[in-house]
Design an enzyme around this catalytic site. Structure first.
Site, PDB file in Angstrom:
ATOM      1  N   LYS A 237      70.639  21.117  41.141  1.00  0.00           N
ATOM      2  CA  LYS A 237      70.905  22.619  40.812  1.00  0.00           C
ATOM      3  C   LYS A 237      72.336  22.719  40.404  1.00  0.00           C
ATOM      4  CE  LYS A 237      69.546  23.580  44.771  1.00  0.00           C
ATOM      5  NZ  LYS A 237      69.909  24.448  45.955  1.00  0.00           N
TER       6      LYS A 237
ATOM      7  N   ARG B 158      66.195  32.244  49.745  1.00  0.00           N
ATOM      8  CA  ARG B 158      65.577  30.958  50.272  1.00  0.00           C
ATOM      9  C   ARG B 158      64.371  31.012  51.258  1.00  0.00           C
ATOM     10  NH1 ARG B 158      70.338  27.512  50.290  1.00  0.00           N
ATOM     11  NH2 ARG B 158      70.106  25.714  51.290  1.00  0.00           N
TER      12      ARG B 158
ATOM     13  N   ARG C  77      75.954  10.963  47.854  1.00  0.00           N
ATOM     14  CA  ARG C  77      76.765  11.897  47.935  1.00  0.00           C
ATOM     15  C   ARG C  77      77.726  11.985  49.187  1.00  0.00           C
ATOM     16  NH1 ARG C  77      75.107  18.281  47.483  1.00  0.00           N
ATOM     17  NH2 ARG C  77      74.773  18.067  49.622  1.00  0.00           N
TER      18      ARG C  77
ATOM     19  N   ARG D 144      80.713  14.898  52.614  1.00  0.00           N
ATOM     20  CA  ARG D 144      80.333  16.664  53.028  1.00  0.00           C
ATOM     21  C   ARG D 144      79.821  16.601  54.527  1.00  0.00           C
ATOM     22  NH1 ARG D 144      76.792  20.691  49.276  1.00  0.00           N
ATOM     23  NH2 ARG D 144      75.857  20.846  51.383  1.00  0.00           N
TER      24      ARG D 144
ATOM     25  N   ARG E 194      67.750  19.501  56.553  1.00  0.00           N
ATOM     26  CA  ARG E 194      67.730  20.642  55.584  1.00  0.00           C
ATOM     27  C   ARG E 194      66.295  20.553  54.626  1.00  0.00           C
ATOM     28  NH1 ARG E 194      72.665  19.426  52.986  1.00  0.00           N
ATOM     29  NH2 ARG E 194      72.895  17.657  54.523  1.00  0.00           N
TER      30      ARG E 194
HETATM   31  P1  AMP Z   1      73.595  25.171  49.847  1.00  0.00           P
HETATM   32  O1  AMP Z   1      74.899  24.674  49.412  1.00  0.00           O
HETATM   33  O2  AMP Z   1      72.682  26.105  49.046  1.00  0.00           O
HETATM   34  O3  AMP Z   1      72.747  23.795  50.235  1.00  0.00           O
HETATM   35  O4  AMP Z   1      73.877  25.917  51.193  1.00  0.00           O
HETATM   36  C1  AMP Z   1      74.635  25.243  52.125  1.00  0.00           C
HETATM   37  C2  AMP Z   1      74.155  25.823  53.577  1.00  0.00           C
HETATM   38  O5  AMP Z   1      74.526  27.348  53.364  1.00  0.00           O
HETATM   39  C3  AMP Z   1      72.766  25.825  53.780  1.00  0.00           C
HETATM   40  O6  AMP Z   1      72.465  24.871  54.673  1.00  0.00           O
HETATM   41  C4  AMP Z   1      72.503  27.133  54.712  1.00  0.00           C
HETATM   42  O7  AMP Z   1      73.566  26.872  56.089  1.00  0.00           O
HETATM   43  C5  AMP Z   1      73.860  27.925  54.079  1.00  0.00           C
HETATM   44  N1  AMP Z   1      72.845  28.922  53.136  1.00  0.00           N
HETATM   45  C6  AMP Z   1      73.167  29.028  51.773  1.00  0.00           C
HETATM   46  N2  AMP Z   1      72.203  29.757  51.111  1.00  0.00           N
HETATM   47  C7  AMP Z   1      71.552  30.585  52.082  1.00  0.00           C
HETATM   48  C8  AMP Z   1      70.808  31.356  52.444  1.00  0.00           C
HETATM   49  N3  AMP Z   1      70.282  32.007  51.214  1.00  0.00           N
HETATM   50  N4  AMP Z   1      70.185  31.978  53.528  1.00  0.00           N
HETATM   51  C9  AMP Z   1      70.510  31.288  54.613  1.00  0.00           C
HETATM   52  N5  AMP Z   1      71.482  30.271  54.580  1.00  0.00           N
HETATM   53  C10 AMP Z   1      72.125  29.870  53.499  1.00  0.00           C
END
Ligand code: AMP
Length: 204
Positions: free
Chosen positions: A21, A96, A135, A141, A152
């Protein structure tokens, strides 16, 4: 690839972590001249900068859990009100879950707008797991442990895939095969956007 003359595109890209993405999002954003609004990136930037928001969400991101809808929704509201996002944006990572879909619908309705398309990057779980392991080795990370990745991906399947039904019922979802070369996948995305008249057909 160029955007057609007066395109304003309000897009969402959805896929499990490791689906590509981020990479594809940057390409779409550059071609259409719209900002990527990634809630994950905003949270990580705040953690790095040590802001109050960053301190509030550090443990949540580390655990791979979701930040509250209230906090996330307020953050998106602020970001989408900024001038560069007024005529279009590519959301990545938000909404989400079902509650955030309602939140976003309400927010966009306030300005008489709505999403134009939802790009689903479809990658099997085994494949994203393998990519995330690579990764983790390359970038270290903090949330990329085996348990973190599994947790996740479980949350994605449980909380996020149901939102595709809601968007699918509105005819907004373009399911894109996310396995293949990066350019090949970009071409698939642009072909789908061209079919909706969001980019020039000739450019796709
Ligand atoms: P991502 O980079 O989109 O995978 O997001 C990393 C982390 O940020 C996720 O595992 C959540 O802890 C938090 N996060 C990102 N977007 C959201 C969202 N829309 N709602 C709640 N938590 C979020």
């Amino acid at each position: 690839m160029t955007a057609s003359a007066q395109t304003t595109a309000r897009l969402l890209i959805v896929g499990p972590q490791g689906s590509g993405k981020g990479t594809q999002g940057v390409r779409i954003s550059e071609a259409l001249g719209i900002p990527v609004v990634s809630t994950g990136d905003i949270f990580r930037a705040n953690i790095k900068a040590g802001t109050e928001l960053g301190q509030q969400v550090t443990a949540i991101l580390q655990a791979g859990d979701l930040v509250s809808d209230e906090l996330t929704g307020a953050l998106v509201r602020d970001r989408l009100a900024q001038p560069d996002a007024v005529n279009g944006f590519l959301l990545d990572g938000y909404p989400r879950n079902a509650a955030q879909v309602v939140q976003l619908d309400d927010l966009l309705a306030e300005s008489g707008t709505a999403l134009d398309a939802v790009i689903l990057l479809d990658v099997p779980r085994d494949e994203v797991f393998a990519r995330l392991k690579i990764r983790a080795a390359e970038q270290g990370r903090a949330d990329d442990t085996d348990e973190g990745i599994t947790h996740r991906l479980d949350i994605y399947e449980r909380e996020t895939t149901p939102i595709l039904e809601a968007f699918g019922a509105r005819g907004l979802v373009d399911r894109i095969d996310g396995v293949g070369g990066l350019d090949e996948i970009t071409e698939r995305i642009f072909a789908a956007l061209a079919a909706r008249g969001i980019v020039d057909g000739a450019a796709a």
